[in-house]
Design an enzyme around this catalytic site. Sequence first.
Site, PDB file in Angstrom:
ATOM      1  N   LYS A  18       0.816  -1.214   0.000  1.00 51.14           N
ATOM      2  CA  LYS A  18       0.000   0.000   0.000  1.00 51.14           C
ATOM      3  C   LYS A  18       0.858   1.276   0.000  1.00 51.14           C
ATOM      4  O   LYS A  18       2.064   1.220   0.268  1.00 51.14           O
ATOM      5  CB  LYS A  18      -0.924  -0.030   1.222  1.00 51.14           C
ATOM      6  CG  LYS A  18      -2.005  -1.122   1.171  1.00 51.14           C
ATOM      7  CD  LYS A  18      -2.937  -0.992   2.379  1.00 51.14           C
ATOM      8  CE  LYS A  18      -4.058  -2.013   2.349  1.00 51.14           C
ATOM      9  NZ  LYS A  18      -4.989  -1.830   3.494  1.00 51.14           N
ATOM     10  N   TYR A  24     -12.557  -1.889  -3.829  1.00 55.92           N
ATOM     11  CA  TYR A  24     -13.039  -2.067  -2.447  1.00 55.92           C
ATOM     12  C   TYR A  24     -14.562  -2.049  -2.349  1.00 55.92           C
ATOM     13  O   TYR A  24     -15.106  -1.802  -1.267  1.00 55.92           O
ATOM     14  CB  TYR A  24     -12.447  -0.989  -1.544  1.00 55.92           C
ATOM     15  CG  TYR A  24     -11.078  -1.303  -0.959  1.00 55.92           C
ATOM     16  CD1 TYR A  24     -10.816  -2.514  -0.307  1.00 55.92           C
ATOM     17  CD2 TYR A  24     -10.052  -0.365  -1.017  1.00 55.92           C
ATOM     18  CE1 TYR A  24      -9.576  -2.788   0.253  1.00 55.92           C
ATOM     19  CE2 TYR A  24      -8.798  -0.635  -0.448  1.00 55.92           C
ATOM     20  CZ  TYR A  24      -8.582  -1.854   0.182  1.00 55.92           C
ATOM     21  OH  TYR A  24      -7.349  -2.116   0.753  1.00 55.92           O
ATOM     22  N   PHE A  48     -15.717   3.718   6.839  1.00 55.06           N
ATOM     23  CA  PHE A  48     -14.376   4.130   6.416  1.00 55.06           C
ATOM     24  C   PHE A  48     -14.149   4.003   4.910  1.00 55.06           C
ATOM     25  O   PHE A  48     -13.039   4.223   4.431  1.00 55.06           O
ATOM     26  CB  PHE A  48     -13.309   3.332   7.189  1.00 55.06           C
ATOM     27  CG  PHE A  48     -13.446   1.828   7.076  1.00 55.06           C
ATOM     28  CD1 PHE A  48     -12.931   1.133   5.989  1.00 55.06           C
ATOM     29  CD2 PHE A  48     -14.096   1.099   8.080  1.00 55.06           C
ATOM     30  CE1 PHE A  48     -13.050  -0.246   5.890  1.00 55.06           C
ATOM     31  CE2 PHE A  48     -14.212  -0.278   7.992  1.00 55.06           C
ATOM     32  CZ  PHE A  48     -13.693  -0.958   6.883  1.00 55.06           C
ATOM     33  N   ARG A  73      -2.536 -14.267   4.531  1.00 53.07           N
ATOM     34  CA  ARG A  73      -3.265 -13.591   5.623  1.00 53.07           C
ATOM     35  C   ARG A  73      -2.522 -13.757   6.943  1.00 53.07           C
ATOM     36  O   ARG A  73      -2.447 -12.829   7.739  1.00 53.07           O
ATOM     37  CB  ARG A  73      -4.690 -14.149   5.739  1.00 53.07           C
ATOM     38  CG  ARG A  73      -5.594 -13.943   4.529  1.00 53.07           C
ATOM     39  CD  ARG A  73      -6.020 -12.529   4.314  1.00 53.07           C
ATOM     40  NE  ARG A  73      -6.627 -11.913   5.460  1.00 53.07           N
ATOM     41  CZ  ARG A  73      -7.239 -10.722   5.440  1.00 53.07           C
ATOM     42  NH1 ARG A  73      -7.326 -10.029   4.300  1.00 53.07           N
ATOM     43  NH2 ARG A  73      -7.737 -10.207   6.520  1.00 53.07           N
ATOM     44  N   THR A  98      -5.651  -6.825  10.820  1.00 49.96           N
ATOM     45  CA  THR A  98      -5.886  -5.558  10.117  1.00 49.96           C
ATOM     46  C   THR A  98      -5.273  -4.376  10.876  1.00 49.96           C
ATOM     47  O   THR A  98      -4.662  -3.495  10.266  1.00 49.96           O
ATOM     48  CB  THR A  98      -7.411  -5.338   9.958  1.00 49.96           C
ATOM     49  OG1 THR A  98      -7.970  -6.495   9.335  1.00 49.96           O
ATOM     50  CG2 THR A  98      -7.701  -4.114   9.110  1.00 49.96           C
ATOM     51  N   ARG A 118       2.318  -6.578   9.140  1.00 51.84           N
ATOM     52  CA  ARG A 118       1.630  -5.388   9.659  1.00 51.84           C
ATOM     53  C   ARG A 118       2.181  -4.971  11.024  1.00 51.84           C
ATOM     54  O   ARG A 118       2.227  -3.784  11.330  1.00 51.84           O
ATOM     55  CB  ARG A 118       0.124  -5.641   9.702  1.00 51.84           C
ATOM     56  CG  ARG A 118      -0.491  -5.521   8.305  1.00 51.84           C
ATOM     57  CD  ARG A 118      -1.892  -6.049   8.260  1.00 51.84           C
ATOM     58  NE  ARG A 118      -2.601  -5.614   7.054  1.00 51.84           N
ATOM     59  CZ  ARG A 118      -3.806  -6.045   6.721  1.00 51.84           C
ATOM     60  NH1 ARG A 118      -4.437  -6.906   7.489  1.00 51.84           N
ATOM     61  NH2 ARG A 118      -4.377  -5.604   5.625  1.00 51.84           N
ATOM     62  N   ASN A 160      -1.878   0.241   6.925  1.00 52.13           N
ATOM     63  CA  ASN A 160      -1.381  -1.034   7.445  1.00 52.13           C
ATOM     64  C   ASN A 160      -0.519  -1.795   6.429  1.00 52.13           C
ATOM     65  O   ASN A 160      -0.356  -3.005   6.514  1.00 52.13           O
ATOM     66  CB  ASN A 160      -2.537  -1.879   7.981  1.00 52.13           C
ATOM     67  CG  ASN A 160      -3.594  -2.151   6.940  1.00 52.13           C
ATOM     68  OD1 ASN A 160      -3.410  -1.823   5.767  1.00 52.13           O
ATOM     69  ND2 ASN A 160      -4.698  -2.755   7.343  1.00 52.13           N
ATOM     70  N   HIS A 202      -2.205  -5.346   1.565  1.00 52.53           N
ATOM     71  CA  HIS A 202      -3.525  -5.952   1.347  1.00 52.53           C
ATOM     72  C   HIS A 202      -3.313  -7.399   0.942  1.00 52.53           C
ATOM     73  O   HIS A 202      -2.338  -7.719   0.264  1.00 52.53           O
ATOM     74  CB  HIS A 202      -4.262  -5.230   0.206  1.00 52.53           C
ATOM     75  CG  HIS A 202      -5.459  -5.997  -0.280  1.00 52.53           C
ATOM     76  ND1 HIS A 202      -6.696  -5.874   0.317  1.00 52.53           N
ATOM     77  CD2 HIS A 202      -5.598  -6.930  -1.263  1.00 52.53           C
ATOM     78  CE1 HIS A 202      -7.546  -6.704  -0.290  1.00 52.53           C
ATOM     79  NE2 HIS A 202      -6.904  -7.349  -1.254  1.00 52.53           N
ATOM     80  N   GLU A 210      -9.657 -10.139  -7.665  1.00 54.13           N
ATOM     81  CA  GLU A 210      -8.650  -9.105  -7.426  1.00 54.13           C
ATOM     82  C   GLU A 210      -7.447  -9.274  -8.363  1.00 54.13           C
ATOM     83  O   GLU A 210      -6.862  -8.283  -8.810  1.00 54.13           O
ATOM     84  CB  GLU A 210      -8.208  -9.144  -5.956  1.00 54.13           C
ATOM     85  CG  GLU A 210      -9.333  -8.709  -5.019  1.00 54.13           C
ATOM     86  CD  GLU A 210      -8.967  -8.791  -3.544  1.00 54.13           C
ATOM     87  OE1 GLU A 210      -9.840  -8.454  -2.724  1.00 54.13           O
ATOM     88  OE2 GLU A 210      -7.830  -9.185  -3.208  1.00 54.13           O
TER      89      GLU A 210
HETATM   90  P1  IDP Z   1      -8.060  -6.588   5.735  1.00 50.24           P
HETATM   91  O1  IDP Z   1      -7.230  -5.635   4.908  1.00 50.24           O
HETATM   92  O2  IDP Z   1      -7.306  -7.106   6.914  1.00 50.24           O
HETATM   93  O3  IDP Z   1      -8.692  -7.678   4.909  1.00 50.24           O
HETATM   94  P2  IDP Z   1     -10.698  -5.371   5.810  1.00 50.24           P
HETATM   95  O4  IDP Z   1     -11.661  -5.522   6.924  1.00 50.24           O
HETATM   96  O5  IDP Z   1     -10.972  -6.110   4.538  1.00 50.24           O
HETATM   97  O6  IDP Z   1      -9.244  -5.722   6.375  1.00 50.24           O
HETATM   98  O7  IDP Z   1     -10.585  -3.819   5.510  1.00 50.24           O
HETATM   99  C1  IDP Z   1      -9.955  -3.356   4.345  1.00 50.24           C
HETATM  100  C2  IDP Z   1      -9.047  -2.213   4.711  1.00 50.24           C
HETATM  101  O8  IDP Z   1      -9.848  -1.144   5.213  1.00 50.24           O
HETATM  102  C3  IDP Z   1      -8.062  -2.505   5.845  1.00 50.24           C
HETATM  103  O9  IDP Z   1      -6.873  -3.107   5.411  1.00 50.24           O
HETATM  104  C4  IDP Z   1      -7.807  -1.136   6.397  1.00 50.24           C
HETATM  105  O10 IDP Z   1      -6.846  -0.449   5.603  1.00 50.24           O
HETATM  106  C5  IDP Z   1      -9.151  -0.462   6.238  1.00 50.24           C
HETATM  107  N1  IDP Z   1      -9.930  -0.532   7.475  1.00 50.24           N
HETATM  108  C6  IDP Z   1     -10.532  -1.628   8.004  1.00 50.24           C
HETATM  109  N2  IDP Z   1     -11.186  -1.350   9.134  1.00 50.24           N
HETATM  110  C7  IDP Z   1     -10.987  -0.021   9.340  1.00 50.24           C
HETATM  111  C8  IDP Z   1     -11.425   0.879  10.361  1.00 50.24           C
HETATM  112  O11 IDP Z   1     -12.108   0.534  11.326  1.00 50.24           O
HETATM  113  N3  IDP Z   1     -11.014   2.187  10.217  1.00 50.24           N
HETATM  114  C9  IDP Z   1     -10.255   2.612   9.177  1.00 50.24           C
HETATM  115  N4  IDP Z   1      -9.831   1.791   8.191  1.00 50.24           N
HETATM  116  C10 IDP Z   1     -10.184   0.493   8.280  1.00 50.24           C
HETATM  117 MG    MG Z   2     -10.091  -7.587   3.395  1.00 47.10          MG
END
Ligand code: IDP
Ligand code: MG
Length: 136
Positions: A12, A52, A60, A88, A94, A105, A115, A118, A129
Site C-alpha cells: 500500500k 473495495y 471508512f 493472511r 488488520t 503489519r 497497514n 492488502h 482481485e
Molecule cells: P483486511 O485488509 O485485513 O482484509 P478489511 O476488513 O478487509 O481488512 O478492511 C480493508 C481495509 O480497510 C483494511 O486493510 C484497512 O486499511 C481499512 N480498514 C478496516 N477497518 C478499518 C477501520 O475501522 N477504520 C479505518 N480503516 C479500516
Molecule cells: Mg479484506
Amino acid sequence: MSNIQQTLSIIKPDAVERNLSEEIKKVFKNNNFNILKEKKVKISKSEAEKFYQIHQTKPFYNDLCEYLSSGPIIAMILEKNDAILENRKLMGATDPLKADIGTIRKKYGISIDKNSVHGSDSEENAKKEIDFFFKD
Ligand code: IDP
Ligand code: MG
C-alpha cells in the site's frame, strides 16, 4: 495434500512511500511465496472504489478509497501452497496494534488504515482481485 493457490497482494501507499517495497517482497520470498507477476501503479479514486466495492457500506469506505489512490502501490500475484491463508497469516491482523509479532503489519504498519499490505481473503476474491490488476 498440495493446494497451490494464487492470491493478490498489494504493498500500500504508506509502505511504498517509505521505500519498504523491496524489504516486504523479501519477506514474501523468504516465506516461500513466488511472486508470479508484479506491477507498480497509481490507481484513480474510482478504480479504488471498484476494488473495495465489498466495503461500500462501511463508514471508512471513502477514506479507504482516497488512501489507496493517494500514491503508487505494488500489486503482486503470490503463489504458494495455501497462498490465501498463508498470506493472511503473514500479514497479521488488520490493526497493526493487534497483529502478532513477526507479521508484516506488526513490523511495518502505522495504523489500521495505513497497514502497509492488502491480501485477498478467499478464493473467489483472489480471482476477482487478480483479474482487477492483471487481466489485459
Ligand atoms: P483486511 O485488509 O485485513 O482484509 P478489511 O476488513 O478487509 O481488512 O478492511 C480493508 C481495509 O480497510 C483494511 O486493510 C484497512 O486499511 C481499512 N480498514 C478496516 N477497518 C478499518 C477501520 O475501522 N477504520 C479505518 N480503516 C479500516
Ligand atoms: Mg479484506
